[in-house]
Write a protein that holds these residues in place. Structure first.
Motif, PDB file in Angstrom:
ATOM      1  N   THR A 241       0.844  -1.180   0.000  1.00  0.00           N
ATOM      2  CA  THR A 241       0.000   0.000   0.000  1.00  0.00           C
ATOM      3  C   THR A 241       0.885   1.238   0.000  1.00  0.00           C
ATOM      4  O   THR A 241       2.125   1.132   0.080  1.00  0.00           O
ATOM      5  CB  THR A 241      -0.942   0.007   1.216  1.00  0.00           C
ATOM      6  OG1 THR A 241      -1.873   1.092   1.093  1.00  0.00           O
ATOM      7  CG2 THR A 241      -0.172   0.175   2.507  1.00  0.00           C
ATOM      8  N   THR A 242       0.253   2.398  -0.120  1.00  0.00           N
ATOM      9  CA  THR A 242       0.999   3.654  -0.079  1.00  0.00           C
ATOM     10  C   THR A 242       0.359   4.581   0.951  1.00  0.00           C
ATOM     11  O   THR A 242      -0.827   4.444   1.289  1.00  0.00           O
ATOM     12  CB  THR A 242       0.984   4.356  -1.445  1.00  0.00           C
ATOM     13  OG1 THR A 242      -0.382   4.575  -1.847  1.00  0.00           O
ATOM     14  CG2 THR A 242       1.679   3.507  -2.503  1.00  0.00           C
TER      15      THR A 242
ATOM     16  N   LYS B 119       4.802   6.696  -0.088  1.00  0.00           N
ATOM     17  CA  LYS B 119       5.742   5.688   0.397  1.00  0.00           C
ATOM     18  C   LYS B 119       5.078   4.319   0.327  1.00  0.00           C
ATOM     19  O   LYS B 119       3.940   4.130   0.777  1.00  0.00           O
ATOM     20  CB  LYS B 119       6.144   5.996   1.838  1.00  0.00           C
ATOM     21  CG  LYS B 119       7.093   4.960   2.431  1.00  0.00           C
ATOM     22  CD  LYS B 119       7.394   5.278   3.886  1.00  0.00           C
ATOM     23  CE  LYS B 119       8.278   4.206   4.504  1.00  0.00           C
ATOM     24  NZ  LYS B 119       8.537   4.486   5.947  1.00  0.00           N
ATOM     25  N   VAL B 120       5.767   3.355  -0.249  1.00  0.00           N
ATOM     26  CA  VAL B 120       5.224   2.006  -0.421  1.00  0.00           C
ATOM     27  C   VAL B 120       5.569   1.150   0.796  1.00  0.00           C
ATOM     28  O   VAL B 120       6.713   1.113   1.242  1.00  0.00           O
ATOM     29  CB  VAL B 120       5.769   1.348  -1.704  1.00  0.00           C
ATOM     30  CG1 VAL B 120       5.215  -0.069  -1.851  1.00  0.00           C
ATOM     31  CG2 VAL B 120       5.419   2.197  -2.920  1.00  0.00           C
ATOM     32  N   THR B 121       4.570   0.468   1.323  1.00  0.00           N
ATOM     33  CA  THR B 121       4.750  -0.381   2.496  1.00  0.00           C
ATOM     34  C   THR B 121       4.147  -1.749   2.243  1.00  0.00           C
ATOM     35  O   THR B 121       3.037  -1.859   1.707  1.00  0.00           O
ATOM     36  CB  THR B 121       4.076   0.237   3.742  1.00  0.00           C
ATOM     37  OG1 THR B 121       4.558   1.559   3.940  1.00  0.00           O
ATOM     38  CG2 THR B 121       4.352  -0.600   4.978  1.00  0.00           C
TER      39      THR B 121
ATOM     40  N   ASP C 101      -7.285   3.507  -0.386  1.00  0.00           N
ATOM     41  CA  ASP C 101      -8.380   3.540  -1.357  1.00  0.00           C
ATOM     42  C   ASP C 101      -7.895   3.911  -2.753  1.00  0.00           C
ATOM     43  O   ASP C 101      -8.505   3.520  -3.754  1.00  0.00           O
ATOM     44  CB  ASP C 101      -9.442   4.548  -0.912  1.00  0.00           C
ATOM     45  CG  ASP C 101     -10.208   4.079   0.319  1.00  0.00           C
ATOM     46  OD1 ASP C 101     -10.145   2.878   0.644  1.00  0.00           O
ATOM     47  OD2 ASP C 101     -10.862   4.927   0.958  1.00  0.00           O
ATOM     48  N   SER C 102      -6.803   4.648  -2.828  1.00  0.00           N
ATOM     49  CA  SER C 102      -6.285   5.090  -4.127  1.00  0.00           C
ATOM     50  C   SER C 102      -5.826   3.926  -5.008  1.00  0.00           C
ATOM     51  O   SER C 102      -5.663   4.091  -6.217  1.00  0.00           O
ATOM     52  CB  SER C 102      -5.107   6.057  -3.917  1.00  0.00           C
ATOM     53  OG  SER C 102      -4.055   5.424  -3.201  1.00  0.00           O
ATOM     54  N   LEU C 103      -5.639   2.741  -4.403  1.00  0.00           N
ATOM     55  CA  LEU C 103      -5.186   1.573  -5.160  1.00  0.00           C
ATOM     56  C   LEU C 103      -6.340   0.640  -5.532  1.00  0.00           C
ATOM     57  O   LEU C 103      -6.101  -0.435  -6.085  1.00  0.00           O
ATOM     58  CB  LEU C 103      -4.152   0.792  -4.338  1.00  0.00           C
ATOM     59  CG  LEU C 103      -2.901   1.564  -3.925  1.00  0.00           C
ATOM     60  CD1 LEU C 103      -2.028   0.714  -3.008  1.00  0.00           C
ATOM     61  CD2 LEU C 103      -2.113   2.019  -5.141  1.00  0.00           C
TER      62      LEU C 103
ATOM     63  N   LEU D 142       0.057  -4.304  -5.317  1.00  0.00           N
ATOM     64  CA  LEU D 142      -1.026  -3.467  -5.789  1.00  0.00           C
ATOM     65  C   LEU D 142      -0.503  -2.163  -6.414  1.00  0.00           C
ATOM     66  O   LEU D 142      -1.091  -1.627  -7.349  1.00  0.00           O
ATOM     67  CB  LEU D 142      -1.986  -3.116  -4.646  1.00  0.00           C
ATOM     68  CG  LEU D 142      -2.637  -4.297  -3.919  1.00  0.00           C
ATOM     69  CD1 LEU D 142      -3.419  -3.794  -2.728  1.00  0.00           C
ATOM     70  CD2 LEU D 142      -3.530  -5.077  -4.867  1.00  0.00           C
ATOM     71  N   VAL D 143       0.617  -1.703  -5.898  1.00  0.00           N
ATOM     72  CA  VAL D 143       1.190  -0.435  -6.369  1.00  0.00           C
ATOM     73  C   VAL D 143       1.681  -0.559  -7.792  1.00  0.00           C
ATOM     74  O   VAL D 143       1.381   0.292  -8.649  1.00  0.00           O
ATOM     75  CB  VAL D 143       2.324   0.027  -5.435  1.00  0.00           C
ATOM     76  CG1 VAL D 143       2.996   1.281  -5.986  1.00  0.00           C
ATOM     77  CG2 VAL D 143       1.796   0.274  -4.021  1.00  0.00           C
TER      78      VAL D 143
END
Length: 225
Positions: free
Chosen positions: A89-90, A95-97, A145-147, A220-221
């Motif tokens: 997720t971001t 930032k990607v986690t 939610d953006s993903l 997902l990113v």
């Protein structure tokens, strides 16, 4: 002119016999009360003929994965279902986690279009996963939610696709269905709005295969860029 005693008695009798005039306010109040009683009678008649669950339930249109399900206000199709033990997720700074779970992330690929007006899914009343025994799971809040499909406007005449991600235990998969509902206002809830219930086709055997084939990590990113 001199008023005699007999005339006085006749005048009093005439006044007493005249009915009092009802004011406009009293007539309006009586009319309002009549309307309220009529409305109450209609409400009692309608609601005693329906169960409590029926009065609070949406109008449900049913289908299966891969089928187009039309529900008046919108049309929806579940394209595929996959599972993963970890996703990413971001945050607000992009930032990607990596996110892990002791259960499973169920990734439902959904396409949708609307009939007349644009709509966007709401976190106040989101689509949910309905299990065979009646449990309900909302989309996970571990994924931005953006993903997901929450970030897309669903437009009339155009199909829009996106993922809905649920975090569920393994025993929730057999017989599970996606219930796709339109957005509701925080103030006004339309209890007769349509919903689409899509059987995900997860029998005991297919659910077991999905679990055994679950990805260790699903990005997902990277797929959203």
């Amino acid at each position: 002119m001199t008023l005699t005693r007999a005339d006085s008695r006749a005048a009093r009798h005439s006044v007493a016999a005249r009915p009092p005039r009802r004011g406009a306010g009293r007539r309006i109040a009586a009319a309002v009360a009549g309307i309220a009683l009529a409305a109450a009678a209609v409400y009692v008649q309608q609601n005693h003929s329906m169960s409590f669950e029926d009065r609070l339930s949406f109008i449900t249109y049913k289908g299966r994965i891969g089928e187009v399900v039309e529900a008046k206000r919108f049309t929806v199709k579940v394209q595929s279902v996959t599972a993963a033990r970890a996703v990413d997720t971001t945050d607000y700074s992009n930032k990607v986690t990596k996110v892990e779970t002791s259960n499973l992330f169920l990734l439902v690929d959904v396409s949708a279009t609307t009939t007349r007006e644009p709509m966007r899914l709401s976190t106040l009343g989101p689509p949910f996963l309905l299990t065979e025994d009646g449990r309900r799971y909302r989309p996970t809040d571990k994924v931005a939610d953006s993903l997901t499909l929450f970030n897309r406007w669903i437009q009339p005449g155009f199909w829009v696709s996106g993922l809905l991600v649920f975090e569920v235990p393994k025993d929730a998969l057999p017989g599970a269905a996606l219930v796709f509902v339109p957005p509701n206002s925080a103030i006004v809830v339309d209890t007769f709005a349509p919903e689409a219930q899509v059987d995900l086709g997860l029998s005991d055997d297919s659910a077991a295969r999905l679990i055994s084939q679950a990805e260790e990590y699903h990005s997902l990113v990277s797929k959203s860029r």
